[in-house]
Design a protein around this motif. Structure first.
Motif, PDB file in Angstrom:
ATOM      1  N   ALA A  63       0.860  -1.140   0.143  1.00  0.00           N
ATOM      2  CA  ALA A  63       0.022  -0.088  -0.109  1.00  0.00           C
ATOM      3  C   ALA A  63       0.718   1.262   0.003  1.00  0.00           C
ATOM      4  O   ALA A  63       0.479   2.368  -0.173  1.00  0.00           O
ATOM      5  CB  ALA A  63      -0.907   0.021   1.125  1.00  0.00           C
ATOM      6  N   ALA A  64       2.044   1.117   0.350  1.00  0.00           N
ATOM      7  CA  ALA A  64       3.042   2.273   0.554  1.00  0.00           C
ATOM      8  C   ALA A  64       3.902   2.561  -0.855  1.00  0.00           C
ATOM      9  O   ALA A  64       4.858   1.781  -0.908  1.00  0.00           O
ATOM     10  CB  ALA A  64       3.823   2.112   1.758  1.00  0.00           C
ATOM     11  N   ASP A  65       3.628   3.590  -1.540  1.00  0.00           N
ATOM     12  CA  ASP A  65       4.268   3.801  -2.614  1.00  0.00           C
ATOM     13  C   ASP A  65       5.326   4.858  -2.270  1.00  0.00           C
ATOM     14  O   ASP A  65       5.460   6.103  -2.820  1.00  0.00           O
ATOM     15  CB  ASP A  65       3.499   4.426  -3.855  1.00  0.00           C
ATOM     16  CG  ASP A  65       4.368   4.541  -5.161  1.00  0.00           C
ATOM     17  OD1 ASP A  65       5.322   3.995  -5.343  1.00  0.00           O
ATOM     18  OD2 ASP A  65       3.856   5.498  -5.962  1.00  0.00           O
ATOM     19  N   VAL A  66       6.209   4.574  -1.218  1.00  0.00           N
ATOM     20  CA  VAL A  66       7.085   5.356  -0.815  1.00  0.00           C
ATOM     21  C   VAL A  66       8.502   4.557  -0.624  1.00  0.00           C
ATOM     22  O   VAL A  66       8.614   3.556  -0.445  1.00  0.00           O
ATOM     23  CB  VAL A  66       6.726   6.025   0.726  1.00  0.00           C
ATOM     24  CG1 VAL A  66       5.527   6.906   0.416  1.00  0.00           C
ATOM     25  CG2 VAL A  66       6.211   4.888   1.731  1.00  0.00           C
ATOM     26  N   ASP A  67       9.539   5.657  -0.392  1.00  0.00           N
ATOM     27  CA  ASP A  67      10.821   5.010  -0.133  1.00  0.00           C
ATOM     28  C   ASP A  67      10.614   4.549   1.326  1.00  0.00           C
ATOM     29  O   ASP A  67      10.222   5.405   2.154  1.00  0.00           O
ATOM     30  CB  ASP A  67      11.929   6.011  -0.555  1.00  0.00           C
ATOM     31  CG  ASP A  67      12.110   6.243  -2.012  1.00  0.00           C
ATOM     32  OD1 ASP A  67      11.631   5.489  -2.740  1.00  0.00           O
ATOM     33  OD2 ASP A  67      12.966   7.019  -2.221  1.00  0.00           O
TER      34      ASP A  67
END
Ligand code: GLU
Ligand code: MG
Length: 460
Positions: A29-33
């Motif tokens: 769910a996390a499109d983050v670094d």
């Protein structure tokens, strides 16, 4: 492969851990670094630090830190009159062996956390680093007495948002905490914390979480992570967990109990001697005697909140007096039972439980104190203290047992007067500690007990 994985030797277990972390699938769910949080914990026993992108984190990475941060008390401000001011700089130097990855908190991306030692800008240990305080105690025990120990912390806390009745230890109370309970065990396990048991406790909406024993620094690191994972998980579910010693007047206390054994350098137990009282060896008796002797002087550090002293009273199953008790839950130091079902060997199991601590105590300092007090008992060759067997009878048979301070202010005075316990800390650490705690005591003392409990329940 990241920079860190390239830069450490193949035989280094850290490499494997870092590779696993960096190769782990990212949170769907996390499109983050992914970030890494470089953490310390302080006199207020709150986890603090700074983060960076995990991909930029190298074996040699350190981040800046400010000495005066040590002066941030439980109430969240830097108090006046501490020896650290607006000048001076430190580095947070990560201990890669402590790297853990939190994954599975709903709505929050995975996070790597690594604990740091506080060092001066030339890399030498900082005089007031709480983690170094524990490390030094462990090293002292090893070099001076040839001893090692394995330890674990047991935490109790209350779900402040829970509704309805709570029946102690009930399946209903257990199920009401779902799915948080199952998630907690999963997150802890995946983070490498080896959770053991999760249970509804005696108090209203009170729960308990235990993890497996480890070497002392790892055990204290785990204690810090357990708290933060519980907070994170409850918060992510719109709930509020509090580990405060007493969340409201008259409610059951929340303790932080520390279990520990004593082994030789090869990991063989040195506690067990079935021919002696309590099955405690002479050495274990001296170690215990040090903890009992210095208990009152250490109270300001293991029970460091104004409301800690509401918990430390008779009939609370916390700590009624400074004594060693055989399987007694009112003892400062309890000789724990052994499981001998099917002929299990008690010698490997016999161990102590220190029951005086609570959430206000920094786990590195709490464990460092226990080990230093025990070591002092060995150094002074103290005799095994009286072992209280059976129920405590403070009106008569056990009326002579030493009392703990009645409140935080008294505890600070006892600490100040005790050269041995004070001598374990740098003068600057002690001055900061006293300033913070006097400030805190003055600020909460004017309030009703209910308000004091509320203040701490929000912080912890
Ligand atoms: N809640 C008690 C305390 O404040 C401990 C109860 C127990 O687990 O023995 O320490
Ligand atoms: Mg308990």
């Amino acid at each position: 492969m990241t920079m860190i994985a390239n830069s450490v030797g193949a035989a280094d277990p850290t490499q494997t851990r870092m590779e696993e972390m960096n190769d782990a699938p990212s949170h769907p769910a996390a499109d983050v670094d992914e970030l890494v949080f470089i953490a310390t914990t302080d006199i207020a026993a709150r986890t603090k630090g700074r983060s960076m992108r995990l991909a930029d984190f190298e074996e040699s990475t350190s981040l800046g830190w400010v000495p005066a941060n040590l002066g941030i008390g439980s109430l969240g401000h830097i108090v006046d009159d501490i020896p650290y001011g607006s000048t001076g700089d430190l580095r947070l130097k990560p201990d890669l062996a402590s790297l853990a990855r939190l994954d599975g908190i709903p709505g929050r991306p995975p996070l790597s956390i690594v604990f740091a030692d506080l060092v001066n800008t030339d890399g030498t240990p900082w005089e007031s680093c709480p983690r170094t305080f524990l490390r030094d105690a462990v090293e002292q025990l090893r070099t001076e007495f040839g001893l090692t120990t394995r330890c674990s912390f047991e935490h109790e806390f209350v779900d402040r948002t829970a509704k309805g009745d709570h029946h102690p230890f009930s399946l209903q109370a257990f199920r009401r905490a779902e799915p948080i309970g199952s998630k907690l065990m999963t997150v802890l396990s995946r983070a490498g914390l080896e959770p053991e048991t999760w249970l509804p406790e005696y108090g209203r909406h009170q729960y308990e979480i235990t993890v497996a024993p480890a070497d002392p620094v790892t055990a204290a690191d785990r204690a810090i992570l357990v708290r933060d994972i519980v907070y994170d998980l409850f918060d992510a579910h719109g709930r509020e967990a509090s580990f405060a010693p007493v969340v409201a007047p008259g409610e059951a206390g929340n303790g932080v109990h520390v279990h520990f054994g004593l082994d030789d350098k090869d990991g063989n137990t040195v506690i067990y001697d079935p021919s002696r009282p309590g099955r405690l060896s002479k050495l274990a008796g001296s170690f215990a005697a040090g903890i009992i002797k210095y208990g009152p002087a250490m109270a300001a550090l293991f029970a460091p909140l104004a409301t800690s002293y509401q918990r430390l009273a008779p009939h609370n199953w916390s700590t009624a007096r400074a004594f060693l008790g055989l399987q007694n839950r009112e003892a400062l130091l309890r000789i724990c039972p052994t499981n001998e079902i099917d002929g299990r060997d008690p010698s490997r199991q016999l161990h102590f439980e220190f029951r005086g601590g609570d959430i206000g105590a920094n786990p590195w300092i709490l464990l460092g104190l226990i080990l230093r007090a025990g070591a002092q008992g060995l150094r002074d060759e103290l005799e095994t203290p009286e072992i209280v067997v059976g129920e405590l009878d403070l009106d008569d048979k056990h009326a002579h047992l030493p009392k703990l301070p009645r409140n935080l202010e008294e505890a600070l005075a006892v600490l100040k007067d005790d050269e041995v316990v004070s001598g374990w800390f740098s003068p600057a650490f002690l001055a900061t500690y006293e300033a913070i705690k006097h400030d805190e005591f003055a600020s909460v003392q004017a309030r009703s007990l209910a308000e004091q409990c509320e203040v701490y329940a929000r912080v912890y």
